[in-house]
Design a protein around this motif. Structure first.
Motif, PDB file in Angstrom:
ATOM      1  N   LYS A  89       0.822  -1.348   0.166  1.00  0.00           N
ATOM      2  CA  LYS A  89       0.027  -0.013   0.002  1.00  0.00           C
ATOM      3  C   LYS A  89       0.813   1.159  -0.123  1.00  0.00           C
ATOM      4  CE  LYS A  89      -0.289  -0.094   4.945  1.00  0.00           C
ATOM      5  NZ  LYS A  89      -1.007   0.030   6.258  1.00  0.00           N
ATOM      6  N   ASP A 140      -3.201   4.506   2.036  1.00  0.00           N
ATOM      7  CA  ASP A 140      -3.911   3.038   2.398  1.00  0.00           C
ATOM      8  C   ASP A 140      -4.722   2.343   1.474  1.00  0.00           C
ATOM      9  OD1 ASP A 140      -3.826   1.054   3.982  1.00  0.00           O
ATOM     10  OD2 ASP A 140      -3.567   2.394   5.744  1.00  0.00           O
ATOM     11  N   LYS A 152      -0.918   3.652  13.043  1.00  0.00           N
ATOM     12  CA  LYS A 152      -0.288   4.006  11.850  1.00  0.00           C
ATOM     13  C   LYS A 152       0.382   2.486  11.249  1.00  0.00           C
ATOM     14  CE  LYS A 152       1.231   8.437  10.395  1.00  0.00           C
ATOM     15  NZ  LYS A 152       0.645   9.116  11.852  1.00  0.00           N
ATOM     16  N   GLU A 153       0.915   1.693  12.133  1.00  0.00           N
ATOM     17  CA  GLU A 153       1.354   0.131  11.960  1.00  0.00           C
ATOM     18  C   GLU A 153       0.385  -0.435  11.489  1.00  0.00           C
ATOM     19  OE1 GLU A 153       4.702  -0.913  12.237  1.00  0.00           O
ATOM     20  OE2 GLU A 153       5.118   1.199  11.890  1.00  0.00           O
ATOM     21  N   LEU A 154      -0.779  -0.513  12.047  1.00  0.00           N
ATOM     22  CA  LEU A 154      -1.879  -1.529  11.734  1.00  0.00           C
ATOM     23  C   LEU A 154      -2.405  -1.026  10.392  1.00  0.00           C
ATOM     24  CD1 LEU A 154      -3.498  -1.561  15.295  1.00  0.00           C
ATOM     25  CD2 LEU A 154      -2.634  -3.403  14.174  1.00  0.00           C
ATOM     26  N   GLY A 155      -2.620   0.409  10.050  1.00  0.00           N
ATOM     27  CA  GLY A 155      -3.237   0.499   8.701  1.00  0.00           C
ATOM     28  C   GLY A 155      -4.618   0.831   8.981  1.00  0.00           C
ATOM     29  N   ASP A 156      -5.447   1.004   7.849  1.00  0.00           N
ATOM     30  CA  ASP A 156      -7.018   1.308   8.000  1.00  0.00           C
ATOM     31  C   ASP A 156      -7.453   0.135   8.821  1.00  0.00           C
ATOM     32  OD1 ASP A 156      -6.801   3.451   6.523  1.00  0.00           O
ATOM     33  OD2 ASP A 156      -7.329   2.266   4.360  1.00  0.00           O
ATOM     34  N   GLU A 165      -9.123  -5.388  13.448  1.00  0.00           N
ATOM     35  CA  GLU A 165      -8.912  -5.790  11.995  1.00  0.00           C
ATOM     36  C   GLU A 165      -8.688  -4.871  11.109  1.00  0.00           C
ATOM     37  OE1 GLU A 165     -10.951  -9.172  11.107  1.00  0.00           O
ATOM     38  OE2 GLU A 165     -12.104  -9.702  12.927  1.00  0.00           O
ATOM     39  N   SER A 166      -7.810  -4.944  10.213  1.00  0.00           N
ATOM     40  CA  SER A 166      -7.369  -4.038   8.997  1.00  0.00           C
ATOM     41  C   SER A 166      -7.818  -4.926   7.899  1.00  0.00           C
ATOM     42  CB  SER A 166      -5.917  -3.876   9.077  1.00  0.00           C
ATOM     43  OG  SER A 166      -5.288  -4.883   8.581  1.00  0.00           O
ATOM     44  N   VAL A 167      -7.619  -4.235   6.803  1.00  0.00           N
ATOM     45  CA  VAL A 167      -7.955  -4.961   5.444  1.00  0.00           C
ATOM     46  C   VAL A 167      -7.309  -6.350   5.341  1.00  0.00           C
ATOM     47  CG1 VAL A 167      -8.119  -4.934   3.064  1.00  0.00           C
ATOM     48  CG2 VAL A 167      -8.444  -2.841   4.214  1.00  0.00           C
ATOM     49  N   LYS A 168      -6.102  -6.161   5.810  1.00  0.00           N
ATOM     50  CA  LYS A 168      -5.183  -7.498   5.736  1.00  0.00           C
ATOM     51  C   LYS A 168      -5.187  -8.672   6.879  1.00  0.00           C
ATOM     52  CE  LYS A 168      -3.054  -8.036   2.541  1.00  0.00           C
ATOM     53  NZ  LYS A 168      -3.752  -8.808   1.337  1.00  0.00           N
ATOM     54  N   ALA A 169      -5.351  -7.985   8.194  1.00  0.00           N
ATOM     55  CA  ALA A 169      -5.101  -9.034   9.162  1.00  0.00           C
ATOM     56  C   ALA A 169      -5.806  -8.443  10.465  1.00  0.00           C
ATOM     57  CB  ALA A 169      -3.478  -8.854   9.330  1.00  0.00           C
ATOM     58  N   VAL A 170      -5.878  -9.534  11.518  1.00  0.00           N
ATOM     59  CA  VAL A 170      -6.309  -9.313  12.782  1.00  0.00           C
ATOM     60  C   VAL A 170      -5.079  -9.094  13.753  1.00  0.00           C
ATOM     61  CG1 VAL A 170      -8.078 -10.321  14.568  1.00  0.00           C
ATOM     62  CG2 VAL A 170      -8.293 -11.050  12.169  1.00  0.00           C
TER      63      VAL A 170
END
Lengths: 409, 125
Positions: free
Chosen positions: A31, A35, B34-38, B61-66
Motif C-alpha cells: 500500500k 492506504d 499507523k502500523e496497523l493501517g486502515d 482488524e485491518s483489511v489485511k489482518a487481525v
C-alpha cells in the motif's frame, strides 16, 4: 533466504512511501501512504495504477507454437486473432489448475503468456518439459519488460491524453494494440483484475517503466498496491491461485470447473484435439452442465464449488473460516476481507455513485454443490456463528463507466 | 506522530488515561494505528469482563489482518465505546478520542511510560 527480486519501479514505490512486502519472491508495494481503503475507492471512482511487473512473462514462438499451446492450455487458441487476448488455464492431467494465465497475441507468429508471479518457476518447468516434442520455443521476458495496470472510470481518458488521441485499443474487452507514445513503444490490453468496466494493462520495456508510471500520475492516476488489488479482485469475484485454484483446506486438488469462470476458459471442440487434462475436464464439465439444469444427483467430480459469500453480521470474513448450513459444515471461506464501496442512487442504467461510502465484508467460499441459491448460511467468525448470504455477485461490471456494488440485505 | 503529555503509554502500544485511583480509559496509540493501517472492524470487549494485564483486551482488524489489543491493566470492563462498532476508522483518525474501554477496579498495571519515554521507545524500534 534468497534475495527478493525488484521491479524497475521499486525505487519509485519506495520514494512514494509505499509499505513494501515479499510477494511471490518479489519486493512489492502492499500500500501507499493513502492506504488500501482509499486506493480501492479511488479505483472505483477515478483511476489507479498498479505495478504488475512481477508477473511472469513468457514468449512462445516457432512453427509448432500453436499445437504446443493447444496441448498445454485449456482453451482453443485457433480463434485468437492478432490484437486479441484471452483468459486461459494451465491444466494438469487430473483436471486441476497448475496456474491461470492470460494469453496475448500482439504479433502474428508470437504469443505472450502472462502467469502468476508465485507460480512462474513451476509453470516454466512444466512448459519446458511439455515443449520437448514440439518445434517451438519459450523465451522468458519478465526482466526485459515491465507491466502497469491502469484501472477505473478515468483510465481511458487519461490514456487518450497521453497517446495524443490515438485509440488505446479497439473498444472490446480483451482487445490489444501497440502504440508509440512520446517515442516509447507501449503494448496495450483492454484487460484487468479489478472488475472495472474500463481498464487496461500496459507493457513497456523495463527502461520505460518509470517514464510511463510518472506520466500516468501526472495525468491524475494514483498508485495502488497489492492490498487494493486483492480487495478489488475479491469484490469483483475473481479467483486467485492458491485460494480458488490449487489445493483445498484438506490438501485435495480443486477441480478447474469449481470456478464457474472456467466455462469460458475450457474448450472441447474437435479442432483442439487432445490436451493435458482433457478427459478429467470432460467429466467435470458433464456435471457442471447438469448443475446448470438444476440436477445435483451426481457430484462426484465437482463435490464443491466456489461461490461469492457475504457476511450479514458484524465482523470480517477471512480465508479458512468454516461455513455451515442447517447445522452442518458445507465448506469454508477461500478468500475474505472487508471492502469499501460507494453508496448508490437509482436503479438499472440510471444508477449513480454517491459521495457517501460504506464498508462490507465479502468473500469467496468453497461450498458443497447443490446448496440452494437462497441458502442462509452461517460462518464461524472467530468463534461466533454469524449469518451470511450467497449472492450471485458482489459487483456489477456491465455498467460503464462505473462498477456498481450489489449489497445483500 | 502525536503523543499527548497527559496520557501514559504501554510498550505494547496502548495509551492509558487515569480517571481516578482505580479507573482508566484505554485506547491504541497513534503509532499503533499507523502500523496497523486502515482499521475496518473492532471486536469490542464485553462489559463486566475481567481483564488481565498483558492479556488480550480485544482485537482490531485491518483489511489485511487481525491484531490483538493488549490490556495494560488488570481490572473489570465498566464500559465500551460502542461508537467504534460503526466507525472503526475513528481509531485511525483520532486515536486519543477513540477510547476502547473504561476499566474499573484496577488492581495491577504494566510499567507505563510517559509521552517522551514512549517516543524514545518507538524510535529505538
Amino acid at each position: 533466504m534468497s534475495q527478493l527480486k525488484r521491479t524497475p519501479l521499486y525505487q519509485t514505490h519506495v520514494d512514494a512511501g509505499a509499505t513494501m512486502v515479499d510477494f511471490g519472491g518479489w519486493e512489492m508495494p502492499m500500500k501507499y501512504p493513502t492506504d488500501i481503503v482509499a486506493e480501492h475507492l479511488y479505483t472505483r471512482k477515478a483511476c489507479s495504477i498498479f505495478d504488475v511487473s512481477h508477473m511472469g512473462r513468457i514468449l512462445i514462438d516457432g512453427p509448432q507454437a500453436v499445437p504446443f499451446l493447444q496441448h498445454v492450455l485449456s482453451r482453443n487458441i485457433l480463434p485468437l486473432e492478432v490484437n486479441k487476448s484471452q483468459y486461459v488455464i494451465l491444466p494438469d492431467e487430473r483436471g486441476g489448475a497448475i496456474d491461470d494465465a492470460y494469453l496475448y497475441r500482439y504479433e502474428e507468429d508470437r504469443y505472450l503468456l502472462v502467469v502468476n508471479a508465485s507460480n512462474a518457476e513451476k509453470d516454466l518447468a512444466h512448459l519446458e518439459e511439455q515443449i520437448r516434442p514440439f518445434d517451438a520455443r519459450l523465451t522468458v521476458i519478465t526482466d526485459q519488460w515491465a507491466s502497469i495496470a491502469i484501472q477505473g472510470p478515468k483510465s481511458e481518458e487519461i490514456l487518450l491524453t497521453l497517446s495524443g488521441g490515438q485509440p488505446i485499443t479497439a473498444p472490446k474487452k480483451n482487445a490489444l494494440n501497440t502504440l508509440t507514445i512520446e517515442g516509447h513503444t507501449v503494448r496495450t490490453a483492454k484487460t484487468g483484475y479489478t472488475g472495472e468496466p474500463i481498464g487496461y494493462e500496459l507493457y513497456v520495456k523495463s527502461g520505460d517503466a518509470t517514464w510511463l508510471w510518472n506520466r500516468l500520475v501526472e495525468l491524475g492516476a494514483r498508485p495502488a498496491g497489492l492490498g487494493a488489488r486483492d480487495t478489488l479482485r475479491l469484490e469483483a469475484g475473481m479467483p486467485l491461485y492458491g485460494h480458488e485454484f490449487g489445493v483445498d483446506q484438506e490438501g485435495r486438488e480443486m477441480p478447474i470447473f469449481a470456478v464457474s469462470l472456467a466455462k469460458f476458459a475450457v474448450n472441447f471442440v474437435p479442432e483442439k484435439g487432445d490436451f493435458i487434462g482433457r478427459a478429467a475436464l470432460e467429466r467435470q464439465y458433464e456435471e457442471f452442465q447438469r448443475f446448470a439444469a438444476g440436477d445435483f444427483s451426481k457430484i462426484e467430480y465437482l463435490p464443491r464449488r466456489i461461490h461469492p459469500i457475504a457476511l450479514l453480521g458484524r465482523g470480517v470474513l477471512r480465508a479458512g473460516m468454516p461455513v455451515y448450513w442447517e447445522g452442518k459444515q458445507v465448506g469454508y471461506v477461500t478468500s475474505g476481507t472487508m471492502v469499501p464501496y460507494y453508496k448508490t442512487e437509482g436503479e438499472g442504467d440510471q444508477v449513480t455513485l454517491l459521495e457517501e461510502t460504506g464498508m462490507r465484508s465479502v468473500g469467496l467460499a468453497y461450498l458443497d454443490s447443490g446448496l440452494p441459491e437462497d441458502a442462509r448460511v452461517e460462518i464461524d467468525v472467530r468463534g461466533r456463528r454469524l449469518p451470511g448470504a450467497l449472492p450471485k455477485r458482489h459487483l456489477r461490471s456491465n455498467t460503464p463507466p462505473y462498477a456498481i456494488p450489489e449489497l445483500c440485505e | 506522530m502525536n503523543f499527548p503529555a497527559e496520557l501514559q503509554y504501554a510498550k505494547s502500544h496502548e495509551w492509558v488515561k487515569k480517571l481516578d485511583d482505580s479507573t482508566v480509559l484505554v485506547g491504541i496509540t497513534d503509532y499503533a494505528q499507523k502500523e496497523l493501517g486502515d482499521l475496518v472492524f473492532i471486536n469490542l470487549p464485553v462489559e463486566g469482563d475481567e481483564v488481565s494485564m498483558g492479556e488480550p483486551l480485544c482485537d482490531v482488524e485491518s483489511v489485511k489482518a487481525v491484531s490483538d489489543v493488549m490490556s495494560p491493566v488488570t481490572g473489570r470492563v465498566a464500559e465500551v465505546n460502542e461508537e467504534l462498532l460503526d466507525a472503526p476508522q475513528k481509531l485511525n483518525e483520532a486515536p486519543y478520542e477513540a477510547w476502547i474501554a473504561k476499566i474499573e477496579g484496577v488492581s495491577d498495571c504494566e510499567e507505563l511510560l510517559d509521552a517522551q519515554a514512549y517516543q524514545e521507545f518507538i524510535q529505538q524500534g
